[in-house]
Design a protein around this motif. Structure first.
Motif, PDB file in Angstrom:
ATOM      1  N   GLY A  77       0.840  -1.192   0.000  1.00 10.82           N
ATOM      2  CA  GLY A  77       0.000   0.000   0.000  1.00 10.82           C
ATOM      3  C   GLY A  77       0.875   1.242   0.000  1.00 10.82           C
ATOM      4  N   VAL A  78       1.178   1.755  -1.169  1.00  9.25           N
ATOM      5  CA  VAL A  78       2.079   2.900  -1.311  1.00  9.25           C
ATOM      6  C   VAL A  78       1.413   4.144  -0.721  1.00  9.25           C
ATOM      7  N   THR A  79       2.175   4.882   0.089  1.00  9.80           N
ATOM      8  CA  THR A  79       1.563   5.971   0.851  1.00  9.80           C
ATOM      9  C   THR A  79       2.611   7.026   1.200  1.00  9.80           C
ATOM     10  N   MET A  80       2.124   8.185   1.658  1.00  8.81           N
ATOM     11  CA  MET A  80       2.981   9.240   2.219  1.00  8.81           C
ATOM     12  C   MET A  80       4.113   9.637   1.274  1.00  8.81           C
ATOM     13  N   VAL A  81       3.773   9.834   0.003  1.00  8.31           N
ATOM     14  CA  VAL A  81       4.758  10.187  -1.018  1.00  8.31           C
ATOM     15  C   VAL A  81       4.810  11.709  -1.164  1.00  8.31           C
ATOM     16  N   SER A  82       5.992  12.264  -1.082  1.00 10.15           N
ATOM     17  CA  SER A  82       6.141  13.717  -1.235  1.00 10.15           C
ATOM     18  C   SER A  82       7.562  14.056  -1.645  1.00 10.15           C
ATOM     19  N   VAL A  83       7.719  15.212  -2.299  1.00  5.80           N
ATOM     20  CA  VAL A  83       9.020  15.811  -2.579  1.00  5.80           C
ATOM     21  C   VAL A  83       8.915  17.288  -2.239  1.00  5.80           C
ATOM     22  N   ALA A  84       9.903  17.804  -1.523  1.00  7.54           N
ATOM     23  CA  ALA A  84       9.900  19.216  -1.138  1.00  7.54           C
ATOM     24  C   ALA A  84       9.879  20.101  -2.383  1.00  7.54           C
ATOM     25  N   ALA A  85       9.155  21.222  -2.282  1.00  7.34           N
ATOM     26  CA  ALA A  85       9.061  22.149  -3.412  1.00  7.34           C
ATOM     27  C   ALA A  85      10.430  22.687  -3.822  1.00  7.34           C
ATOM     28  N   THR A  86      11.372  22.719  -2.892  1.00 10.19           N
ATOM     29  CA  THR A  86      12.725  23.207  -3.190  1.00 10.19           C
ATOM     30  C   THR A  86      13.550  22.207  -3.985  1.00 10.19           C
ATOM     31  N   HIS A  87      13.056  20.972  -4.103  1.00  6.10           N
ATOM     32  CA  HIS A  87      13.860  19.915  -4.719  1.00  6.10           C
ATOM     33  C   HIS A  87      13.115  19.224  -5.865  1.00  6.10           C
ATOM     34  N   ARG A  88      12.174  19.915  -6.470  1.00  9.93           N
ATOM     35  CA  ARG A  88      11.433  19.329  -7.577  1.00  9.93           C
ATOM     36  C   ARG A  88      12.272  19.286  -8.846  1.00  9.93           C
ATOM     37  N   ARG A  89      11.807  18.421  -9.784  1.00 13.43           N
ATOM     38  CA  ARG A  89      12.383  18.299 -11.128  1.00 13.43           C
ATOM     39  C   ARG A  89      13.869  17.902 -11.099  1.00 13.43           C
ATOM     40  N   ARG A  90      14.185  17.021 -10.152  1.00 12.34           N
ATOM     41  CA  ARG A  90      15.544  16.478 -10.084  1.00 12.34           C
ATOM     42  C   ARG A  90      15.539  14.950 -10.196  1.00 12.34           C
ATOM     43  N   GLY A  91      14.369  14.374 -10.503  1.00  6.78           N
ATOM     44  CA  GLY A  91      14.272  12.925 -10.592  1.00  6.78           C
ATOM     45  C   GLY A  91      14.161  12.231  -9.252  1.00  6.78           C
ATOM     46  N   LEU A  92      13.849  12.995  -8.183  1.00  3.15           N
ATOM     47  CA  LEU A  92      13.819  12.388  -6.846  1.00  3.15           C
ATOM     48  C   LEU A  92      12.617  11.464  -6.663  1.00  3.15           C
ATOM     49  N   LEU A  93      11.449  11.864  -7.171  1.00  2.00           N
ATOM     50  CA  LEU A  93      10.285  10.981  -7.079  1.00  2.00           C
ATOM     51  C   LEU A  93      10.553   9.687  -7.840  1.00  2.00           C
ATOM     52  N   ARG A  94      11.111   9.797  -8.998  1.00  2.72           N
ATOM     53  CA  ARG A  94      11.419   8.602  -9.784  1.00  2.72           C
ATOM     54  C   ARG A  94      12.375   7.679  -9.033  1.00  2.72           C
ATOM     55  N   SER A  95      13.358   8.246  -8.351  1.00  2.35           N
ATOM     56  CA  SER A  95      14.308   7.413  -7.618  1.00  2.35           C
ATOM     57  C   SER A  95      13.620   6.666  -6.480  1.00  2.35           C
ATOM     58  N   MET A  96      12.661   7.329  -5.807  1.00  2.00           N
ATOM     59  CA  MET A  96      11.937   6.644  -4.736  1.00  2.00           C
ATOM     60  C   MET A  96      11.024   5.564  -5.290  1.00  2.00           C
ATOM     61  N   MET A  97      10.325   5.847  -6.410  1.00  2.00           N
ATOM     62  CA  MET A  97       9.459   4.840  -7.028  1.00  2.00           C
ATOM     63  C   MET A  97      10.279   3.637  -7.512  1.00  2.00           C
ATOM     64  N   ARG A  98      11.461   3.905  -8.056  1.00  2.00           N
ATOM     65  CA  ARG A  98      12.329   2.819  -8.525  1.00  2.00           C
ATOM     66  C   ARG A  98      12.734   1.913  -7.350  1.00  2.00           C
ATOM     67  N   ARG A  99      13.228   2.526  -6.285  1.00  5.55           N
ATOM     68  CA  ARG A  99      13.663   1.753  -5.117  1.00  5.55           C
ATOM     69  C   ARG A  99      12.484   1.013  -4.497  1.00  5.55           C
ATOM     70  N   GLN A 100      11.353   1.674  -4.424  1.00 11.30           N
ATOM     71  CA  GLN A 100      10.203   1.071  -3.769  1.00 11.30           C
ATOM     72  C   GLN A 100       9.704  -0.163  -4.527  1.00 11.30           C
ATOM     73  N   LEU A 101       9.551  -0.063  -5.843  1.00  9.44           N
ATOM     74  CA  LEU A 101       9.061  -1.204  -6.608  1.00  9.44           C
ATOM     75  C   LEU A 101      10.065  -2.344  -6.622  1.00  9.44           C
ATOM     76  N   ASP A 102      11.351  -2.025  -6.609  1.00  9.17           N
ATOM     77  CA  ASP A 102      12.356  -3.084  -6.480  1.00  9.17           C
ATOM     78  C   ASP A 102      12.198  -3.806  -5.141  1.00  9.17           C
ATOM     79  N   ASP A 103      11.954  -3.051  -4.080  1.00 14.84           N
ATOM     80  CA  ASP A 103      11.771  -3.653  -2.762  1.00 14.84           C
ATOM     81  C   ASP A 103      10.505  -4.499  -2.714  1.00 14.84           C
ATOM     82  N   VAL A 104       9.433  -4.001  -3.331  1.00 12.59           N
ATOM     83  CA  VAL A 104       8.170  -4.750  -3.354  1.00 12.59           C
ATOM     84  C   VAL A 104       8.373  -6.085  -4.062  1.00 12.59           C
TER      85      VAL A 104
END
Length: 410
Positions: A77-104
């Motif tokens: 149950g993927v939840t509590m996903v966020s990226v700070a407004a100061t750090h957008r458009r750096r591929g950070l969300l993608r990196s978390m989604m990549r790590r998370q799905l690998d872990d799943v």
């Protein structure tokens, strides 16, 4: 220079603080914060850190999800996903989604699910819109409940939500409902608190949470959780009933609860959110046009292991189809699989046979619980039929007798 790491329990406050800031900055009430602290699984939670500052969050709950056929399938149950407004458009969300799905995948969970604050985000990670929710706002001065035979034999009684016996009755009824409808979550220990959460500061002028149980011959067959308001205007009382949950294990108990809710003195309106789109209530109200219906998306689903996911459910009609699956984000799913199944079970695995249908993992997620049909997805250009007749038979097989439904968020 951000670092992605598993959440340490001692860092939860800073991690959760980043989440709240990303969602508008308003803090949770203490009872709500304590509940989410208790439910968070640190070993399944990720934080992005820029020095001592948390600038990104993502978590997962260990769920079991009901699927067509009644099986409870392990799901993240993927939840509590966020990226700070100061750090957008750096591929950070993608990196978390990549790590998370690998872990799943490493955990052996065939499914990942989420509710999206912004639906546009998650399609590129393979999540399809799998369930919808219905909201109602019933004008009880002009709408009545047309209850079926046997409703009068159902006894209703108030029960304190704080009474442990009430909580046990609620959870027993909920547990009996889970295998009947795809999309429901089997509640793990601690999750029973979510339905009964009732901080005084969060009532917005309504009464404390109330509970009514529906019983027949001493057996609890349903419950309603709700609150009321005591509003009035120049014409007199104009209160409302705010429904949180309603369950009935048979038509009579379900109708009895709705008849009660729509007949509470000094109230003119009954509102309920997050109901199934095929709610029997639609056939109990005397005037559906004055029931304020609204439908929106809800649960998003992603097969993490396509073969295991498709083999975990049953099918409404016999099916033998080869799927050409595209999955750019989880390439281990890409390729052809043969699905063979019926109402008793299914098998699914790689094949070199010619494909019958071509689609992406996102379309499989949308159709998996029976909420969207392969036919409507094909009409939108998202499924291609490669063998004549394959679409009709597969679309019928993927259907569900009842609409999938997520009864509460996470």
């Amino acid at each position: 220079m951000t670092e992605l790491r598993v959440l340490h329990k001692d860092h939860w406050d800073r991690w959760y603080g980043q989440l709240l800031r990303a969602f508008g900055g308003a803090g949770d009430l203490p009872e709500e914060r304590d509940l989410w602290d208790a439910l968070t699984e640190p070993e399944r939670s990720l934080g992005l850190w820029d020095g001592e500052s948390c600038v990104g969050t993502a978590g997962a709950f260990s769920f079991r999800l009901s699927v067509p056929g009644g099986a409870l399938v392990p799901a993240a149950g993927v939840t509590m996903v966020s990226v700070a407004a100061t750090h957008r458009r750096r591929g950070l969300l993608r990196s978390m989604m990549r790590r998370q799905l690998d872990d799943v995948r490493e955990r052996g969970e065939a499914l990942a699910v989420l509710t999206a604050s912004e639906p546009d985000i998650y399609g590129r990670f393979g999540y399809g819109s799998a369930t919808r929710q219905l909201s109602v706002e019933i004008d009880t001065t002009r709408v009545r409940i047309e209850a079926p035979e046997g409703t009068d034999a159902v006894a209703l009684r108030y029960a304190s939500p704080a009474d442990p016996a009430t909580g046990r009755s609620i959870e027993e009824i909920y547990a009996r409902a889970v295998p009947v409808r795809p999309g429901m979550l089997a509640r793990q220990p601690g999750w029973e608190r979510l339905s009964l959460l009732d901080p005084p500061e969060g009532r917005d002028g309504a009464s404390p949470l109330q509970c009514v149980l529906a019983e027949r011959d001493g057996e609890s067959l349903g419950f309603a959780l709700f609150a009321t308001t005591g509003d009035s205007d120049a014409g007199g009382a104009n209160g409302a009933v705010r429904v949180r949950e309603v369950y009935g294990l048979d038509p009579a108990s379900y109708a009895a609860l709705w008849r009660f809710l729509c007949g509470i003195d000094l109230t003119w309106t009954v509102t309920a959110r997050r109901r199934p789109v095929d709610d029997p209530l639609l056939h109990l109200v005397s005037d559906v046009r004055r029931s304020g219906l609204r439908i929106r998306d809800d649960l998003y689903l992603r097969p993490v292991e396509v073969g295991a996911a498709l083999a975990a459910r049953t099918y409404r009609a016999p099916v033998d189809v080869v799927l050409e699956v595209a999955d750019a984000f989880c390439p281990w799913n890409a390729g052809r699989v043969r699905l063979s199944g019926d109402g008793d079970g299914a098998v699914c695995g790689p094949t070199t046979d010619a494909a019958d249908l071509s689609l992406s993992v996102r379309e499989i997620g949308a159709a998996y619980l029976g909420g969207a049909t392969l036919r409507e997805l094909a009409d939108a250009g998202r499924v291609r039929e490669l063998r004549p007749g394959a679409l009709a038979s597969a679309s019928a097989a993927f259907g569900s007798e009842v609409a999938p439904w997520l009864p509460h968020g996470f």
